[in-house]
Write a protein that holds these residues in place. Structure first.
Motif, PDB file in Angstrom:
ATOM      1  N   THR A 121      -3.434  14.326  -0.026  1.00  0.00           N
ATOM      2  CA  THR A 121      -2.862  14.186   1.311  1.00  0.00           C
ATOM      3  C   THR A 121      -3.201  12.807   1.854  1.00  0.00           C
ATOM      4  N   VAL A 122      -2.194  12.066   2.288  1.00  0.00           N
ATOM      5  CA  VAL A 122      -2.383  10.710   2.803  1.00  0.00           C
ATOM      6  C   VAL A 122      -2.162  10.720   4.304  1.00  0.00           C
ATOM      7  N   VAL A 123      -3.131  10.191   5.060  1.00  0.00           N
ATOM      8  CA  VAL A 123      -3.047  10.132   6.519  1.00  0.00           C
ATOM      9  C   VAL A 123      -3.088   8.674   6.941  1.00  0.00           C
ATOM     10  N   TYR A 124      -2.022   8.224   7.597  1.00  0.00           N
ATOM     11  CA  TYR A 124      -1.976   6.863   8.137  1.00  0.00           C
ATOM     12  C   TYR A 124      -2.339   6.899   9.599  1.00  0.00           C
TER      13      TYR A 124
ATOM     14  N   ASP B 208       0.819  -1.203   0.000  1.00  0.00           N
ATOM     15  CA  ASP B 208       0.000   0.000   0.000  1.00  0.00           C
ATOM     16  C   ASP B 208       0.856   1.257   0.000  1.00  0.00           C
ATOM     17  N   SER B 209       2.128   1.159   0.408  1.00  0.00           N
ATOM     18  CA  SER B 209       3.011   2.320   0.380  1.00  0.00           C
ATOM     19  C   SER B 209       3.221   2.809  -1.046  1.00  0.00           C
ATOM     20  N   PHE B 210       3.303   1.872  -2.001  1.00  0.00           N
ATOM     21  CA  PHE B 210       3.468   2.270  -3.394  1.00  0.00           C
ATOM     22  C   PHE B 210       2.214   2.962  -3.903  1.00  0.00           C
ATOM     23  N   GLY B 211       1.059   2.451  -3.480  1.00  0.00           N
ATOM     24  CA  GLY B 211      -0.191   3.083  -3.890  1.00  0.00           C
ATOM     25  C   GLY B 211      -0.321   4.483  -3.349  1.00  0.00           C
ATOM     26  N   THR B 212       0.034   4.672  -2.086  1.00  0.00           N
ATOM     27  CA  THR B 212      -0.088   6.003  -1.499  1.00  0.00           C
ATOM     28  C   THR B 212       0.947   6.960  -2.069  1.00  0.00           C
ATOM     29  N   LEU B 213       2.102   6.451  -2.502  1.00  0.00           N
ATOM     30  CA  LEU B 213       3.081   7.310  -3.172  1.00  0.00           C
ATOM     31  C   LEU B 213       2.470   7.917  -4.430  1.00  0.00           C
ATOM     32  N   HIS B 214       1.749   7.098  -5.186  1.00  0.00           N
ATOM     33  CA  HIS B 214       1.074   7.622  -6.378  1.00  0.00           C
ATOM     34  C   HIS B 214       0.033   8.675  -5.991  1.00  0.00           C
ATOM     35  N   ALA B 215      -0.650   8.448  -4.870  1.00  0.00           N
ATOM     36  CA  ALA B 215      -1.636   9.435  -4.414  1.00  0.00           C
ATOM     37  C   ALA B 215      -0.969  10.762  -4.099  1.00  0.00           C
ATOM     38  N   VAL B 216       0.147  10.709  -3.383  1.00  0.00           N
ATOM     39  CA  VAL B 216       0.869  11.943  -3.034  1.00  0.00           C
ATOM     40  C   VAL B 216       1.355  12.659  -4.311  1.00  0.00           C
TER      41      VAL B 216
END
Length: 227
Positions: A224-227, A211-219
């Protein structure tokens, strides 16, 4: 020799009395996001008005007053998401507050999901997705209490924001834990990016690293990504 309370067989323990202080139940006020005060950060941000928060979690319970769309205007025209239908969930469960809802099971075997789960965006046994969605963007609800105690206003950090639901976590057969797959979480993140969310909320724990790769694309897309 004097007798002390601790010497009696019915006494389990003796401890000195301490002075206690209240712990805050006003986290948003503590962060300077007081709902009533003018000219604060929350006011300047228009309480999150027309911000779209994508919540990747275990679904949502749409009947909660925290998700009332009373007073909301039309869904932002830039929104490209959809409202999946499924068990105990139809198009009427989406609203001007919950503007999108999807669910994902492709990465799991049927045996991995509790039989009492809703095969839909509806939050089932855990309530975790409902909790996180209301924490982020729950509308202000007056007169909330716990069995009559601590009455007040319950609200999310951005109470006027819209919510898009991506159900990728499911109760396991034993009912004690939630489970999800990297494939489903990545699919949810990808859909959220293309749907047009402004913020992505993931309270997922350590499901994996994909999921880190997916959120990198989001950023990279300005989300804004909040874990």
């Amino acid at each position: 020799m004097p007798l002390f309370s601790a010497d009696f067989p019915d006494v389990i323990s003796v401890q000195p009395s301490r002075r206690l202080r209240a712990a805050t139940t006003r986290s948003w006020d503590f962060l300077g996001l007081n709902y009533q005060m003018p000219n604060d950060l929350l006011n300047k941000g228009r309480y999150g008005e027309d911000i779209i928060i994508g919540v990747v979690d275990s679904g949502i319970w749409p009947e909660s007053r925290s998700f009332s769309d009373e007073g909301y205007g039309p869904v932002p025209s830039r929104w490209r998401g959809k409202c999946d239908v499924g068990q105990a969930w139809d198009l009427n469960n989406c609203s001007r507050k919950i503007i999108g809802a999807r669910f994902y099971t492709a990465g799991l075997d049927e045996a991995d999901i509790n039989k009492d789960e809703y095969l839909s965006p509806r939050d089932g046994m855990s309530g975790h997705g409902t909790h996180t969605a209301s924490t982020a963007a729950g509308s202000a609800v007056e007169g909330v209490s716990f069995q009559g105690l601590a009455a007040g206003v319950a609200r999310g950090g951005a109470p006027h924001a819209r919510i898009a639901v991506y159900k990728a976590l499911w109760a396991r057969p034993d009912g004690t834990t939630r489970t999800g797959s990297d494939a489903d979480v990545l699919a949810a993140i990808d859909d959220a990016i293309h749907d047009g969310v402004d913020v992505l909320s993931l309270s997922l724990g350590a499901l994996g690293n994909a999921d880190s790769f997916g959120t990198l694309h989001a950023v990279q897309k300005g989300i804004t990504v909040v874990y």
